[in-house]
Design a protein around this motif. Sequence first.
Motif, PDB file in Angstrom:
ATOM      1  N   CYS A  11      32.455  40.459  28.586  1.00  0.00           N
ATOM      2  CA  CYS A  11      32.931  39.436  29.512  1.00  0.00           C
ATOM      3  C   CYS A  11      34.299  39.797  30.044  1.00  0.00           C
ATOM      4  N   VAL A  12      34.622  39.258  31.219  1.00  0.00           N
ATOM      5  CA  VAL A  12      35.875  39.595  31.863  1.00  0.00           C
ATOM      6  C   VAL A  12      36.457  38.337  32.488  1.00  0.00           C
ATOM      7  N   SER A  13      37.778  38.225  32.435  1.00  0.00           N
ATOM      8  CA  SER A  13      38.457  37.168  33.170  1.00  0.00           C
ATOM      9  C   SER A  13      39.436  37.811  34.120  1.00  0.00           C
ATOM     10  N   ALA A  14      39.951  37.031  35.047  1.00  0.00           N
ATOM     11  CA  ALA A  14      40.874  37.592  36.015  1.00  0.00           C
ATOM     12  C   ALA A  14      41.871  36.542  36.437  1.00  0.00           C
ATOM     13  N   ALA A  15      43.066  36.999  36.772  1.00  0.00           N
ATOM     14  CA  ALA A  15      44.077  36.112  37.304  1.00  0.00           C
ATOM     15  C   ALA A  15      44.095  36.227  38.810  1.00  0.00           C
ATOM     16  N   LEU A  16      44.638  35.229  39.470  1.00  0.00           N
ATOM     17  CA  LEU A  16      44.848  35.353  40.907  1.00  0.00           C
ATOM     18  C   LEU A  16      45.800  36.495  41.160  1.00  0.00           C
ATOM     19  N   LEU A  17      45.736  37.052  42.355  1.00  0.00           N
ATOM     20  CA  LEU A  17      46.506  38.247  42.670  1.00  0.00           C
ATOM     21  C   LEU A  17      47.931  38.135  42.146  1.00  0.00           C
ATOM     22  N   PRO A  44      42.042  38.716  51.389  1.00  0.00           N
ATOM     23  CA  PRO A  44      42.765  37.988  50.331  1.00  0.00           C
ATOM     24  C   PRO A  44      41.997  36.767  49.834  1.00  0.00           C
ATOM     25  N   GLU A  45      41.326  36.065  50.743  1.00  0.00           N
ATOM     26  CA  GLU A  45      40.570  34.885  50.332  1.00  0.00           C
ATOM     27  C   GLU A  45      39.411  35.262  49.409  1.00  0.00           C
ATOM     28  N   PHE A  46      38.714  36.356  49.730  1.00  0.00           N
ATOM     29  CA  PHE A  46      37.641  36.809  48.844  1.00  0.00           C
ATOM     30  C   PHE A  46      38.191  37.129  47.456  1.00  0.00           C
ATOM     31  N   LEU A  47      39.306  37.831  47.405  1.00  0.00           N
ATOM     32  CA  LEU A  47      39.885  38.202  46.111  1.00  0.00           C
ATOM     33  C   LEU A  47      40.330  36.972  45.339  1.00  0.00           C
ATOM     34  N   ARG A  48      40.833  35.980  46.036  1.00  0.00           N
ATOM     35  CA  ARG A  48      41.226  34.744  45.351  1.00  0.00           C
ATOM     36  C   ARG A  48      40.007  34.058  44.728  1.00  0.00           C
ATOM     37  N   ARG A  49      38.920  33.993  45.504  1.00  0.00           N
ATOM     38  CA  ARG A  49      37.724  33.341  44.983  1.00  0.00           C
ATOM     39  C   ARG A  49      37.129  34.126  43.812  1.00  0.00           C
ATOM     40  N   PHE A  50      37.115  35.425  43.952  1.00  0.00           N
ATOM     41  CA  PHE A  50      36.582  36.272  42.877  1.00  0.00           C
ATOM     42  C   PHE A  50      37.385  36.090  41.588  1.00  0.00           C
ATOM     43  N   THR A  51      38.694  36.197  41.705  1.00  0.00           N
ATOM     44  CA  THR A  51      39.513  36.104  40.507  1.00  0.00           C
ATOM     45  C   THR A  51      39.526  34.691  39.927  1.00  0.00           C
ATOM     46  N   ALA A  52      39.482  33.671  40.789  1.00  0.00           N
ATOM     47  CA  ALA A  52      39.447  32.309  40.287  1.00  0.00           C
ATOM     48  C   ALA A  52      38.172  32.053  39.489  1.00  0.00           C
ATOM     49  N   ASP A  53      37.082  32.603  39.945  1.00  0.00           N
ATOM     50  CA  ASP A  53      35.825  32.442  39.224  1.00  0.00           C
ATOM     51  C   ASP A  53      35.911  33.111  37.851  1.00  0.00           C
ATOM     52  N   ASP A  64      44.763  42.734  37.326  1.00  0.00           N
ATOM     53  CA  ASP A  64      45.906  42.949  38.207  1.00  0.00           C
ATOM     54  C   ASP A  64      45.434  43.819  39.375  1.00  0.00           C
ATOM     55  N   ILE A  65      45.196  43.198  40.530  1.00  0.00           N
ATOM     56  CA  ILE A  65      44.677  43.921  41.689  1.00  0.00           C
ATOM     57  C   ILE A  65      45.830  44.447  42.528  1.00  0.00           C
ATOM     58  N   ARG A  66      45.831  45.727  42.770  1.00  0.00           N
ATOM     59  CA  ARG A  66      46.901  46.370  43.549  1.00  0.00           C
ATOM     60  C   ARG A  66      46.284  47.065  44.756  1.00  0.00           C
ATOM     61  N   ASP A 333      28.918  41.063  45.276  1.00  0.00           N
ATOM     62  CA  ASP A 333      28.655  42.068  46.303  1.00  0.00           C
ATOM     63  C   ASP A 333      28.096  41.402  47.555  1.00  0.00           C
ATOM     64  N   THR A 334      27.243  40.406  47.360  1.00  0.00           N
ATOM     65  CA  THR A 334      26.721  39.652  48.498  1.00  0.00           C
ATOM     66  C   THR A 334      27.828  38.896  49.213  1.00  0.00           C
ATOM     67  N   GLU A 335      28.706  38.264  48.447  1.00  0.00           N
ATOM     68  CA  GLU A 335      29.818  37.541  49.049  1.00  0.00           C
ATOM     69  C   GLU A 335      30.722  38.477  49.840  1.00  0.00           C
ATOM     70  N   LEU A 336      30.976  39.658  49.296  1.00  0.00           N
ATOM     71  CA  LEU A 336      31.814  40.630  50.001  1.00  0.00           C
ATOM     72  C   LEU A 336      31.167  41.039  51.316  1.00  0.00           C
ATOM     73  N   ALA A 337      29.868  41.320  51.279  1.00  0.00           N
ATOM     74  CA  ALA A 337      29.162  41.745  52.493  1.00  0.00           C
ATOM     75  C   ALA A 337      29.216  40.672  53.570  1.00  0.00           C
ATOM     76  N   ARG A 338      29.010  39.428  53.181  1.00  0.00           N
ATOM     77  CA  ARG A 338      29.047  38.348  54.158  1.00  0.00           C
ATOM     78  C   ARG A 338      30.450  38.134  54.709  1.00  0.00           C
ATOM     79  N   THR A 339      31.436  38.258  53.844  1.00  0.00           N
ATOM     80  CA  THR A 339      32.816  38.008  54.254  1.00  0.00           C
ATOM     81  C   THR A 339      33.340  39.093  55.178  1.00  0.00           C
TER      82      THR A 339
END
Length: 420
Positions: A11-17, A44-53, A64-66, A333-339
């Motif tokens: 499992c993995v967790s993530a922080a906002l950027l 940036p919005e996609f990354l926020r949603r991804f990391t928030a999830d 830590d996304i750079r 991956d689907t969300e990224l493609a649509r975005t």
Amino acid sequence: MRPRRPLALVCVSAALLSACGVLPGGSDGRHTVTVWLMQNSASPEFLRRFTADFERTHKDIRVDIRIQQWTGIVEKVQTALKSDSAGAPDVIEVGNTQVPQYVEGGRLTDLTLESMRDWGKEHWLPGLAEPGRDDSRQYGIPWYAANRVVIYRKDLFRKAGITSPPRTRDEWLSDTERLDSGGNQGIYLAGQDWYTLSGFIWDEGGDLAVETDAAWQGALDSQAALRGMDFYRRLQALGAGPVDADEEHPPQAQVFASGQVAQLIAVPGLAQSIVQENPELKDEIGYFPVPGRTAAHPGAVFTGGSDLVVPQNTDRPYDATAVVGALAGAKWDTELARTMNYVPNKTTLAGAVAGSEGVAAMAAGAAQGRATPNTPDWPAVEAANPIKGYMTKVLRGADPATEARRASRRITELLAPDFG
């Protein structure tokens, strides 16, 4: 045999950027996974949603996304792969055709076992998966793709009495001949558009170079490759594209916007530049996949895009692999493609972009996509690019077989620099 490090999906967790990240074992009990992503690959919005999830559903890892620039990235990644620094990346987005350069030297983690689990590898786009593979080991995990389609003027098609886009190469030639009249160009195709030529060669069963007995050799002189070049010659003649320049000289978007050009071959995003140049074309631009030899499948196309890799020197291999699995999984991956208007990494996800005409045309072509020869020395070929010179000579009337042999010899030399 290259060293490999078997991993397990966790499992993995993530922080906002985060501007600076958190050191592994921080006060919140999470471990940090440093991820390098390329500029404009994700919003940036996609990354926020991804990391928030991630943050909401997982507790043990902070990501830590750079964001990195494409300019100079190969040298920067090569340095990072050799680094012992605590700030070195644990996951890196790389161009799909760059993976062979990073595999050389055994500095990437072998992700074969992980990709055989529930990552859907049997449905990966070949143009992303093949460059990430070496000796049956998977080092690069497909993330997203983009490829060329045919962009066309709907109004000029209507005037020519063409009611639907062609589905075979023979139909394409016939329609383009009808469009190439009355002051119109049936198609604008520059003489040195070697990526487009590659697709025609692959369609015929040929290749730019082939590996035999552990050595790479140029293959433009094969009968299949010569058939691909002959189709290119016939199609290119149905317009006024320069025979001694590529698609950027002059920029083909400007040519399409300012002239009576019925078709060009490009990624769908080029339409934005066309409309900026000529807003009157906004409602007259359409897209279709590059036609194939038969109507059963679109034509082969060069697939660009990105893979995700895990360096061997990471001290968080399990966590890094989990991040890769999540980014490349069906949901995100689907969300990224649509975005971002990309092609998803699997043929089974193509329906996610069916609502966009241009991206849907890309997705259809991507199923037949390919990449450049899977060798770390291929960048030397692109730098010298004997393919472009070969194309110009043939379009000017030189004997194709003779020029193909010369270009193939040069490719062989460039792919064997120690023996050239």
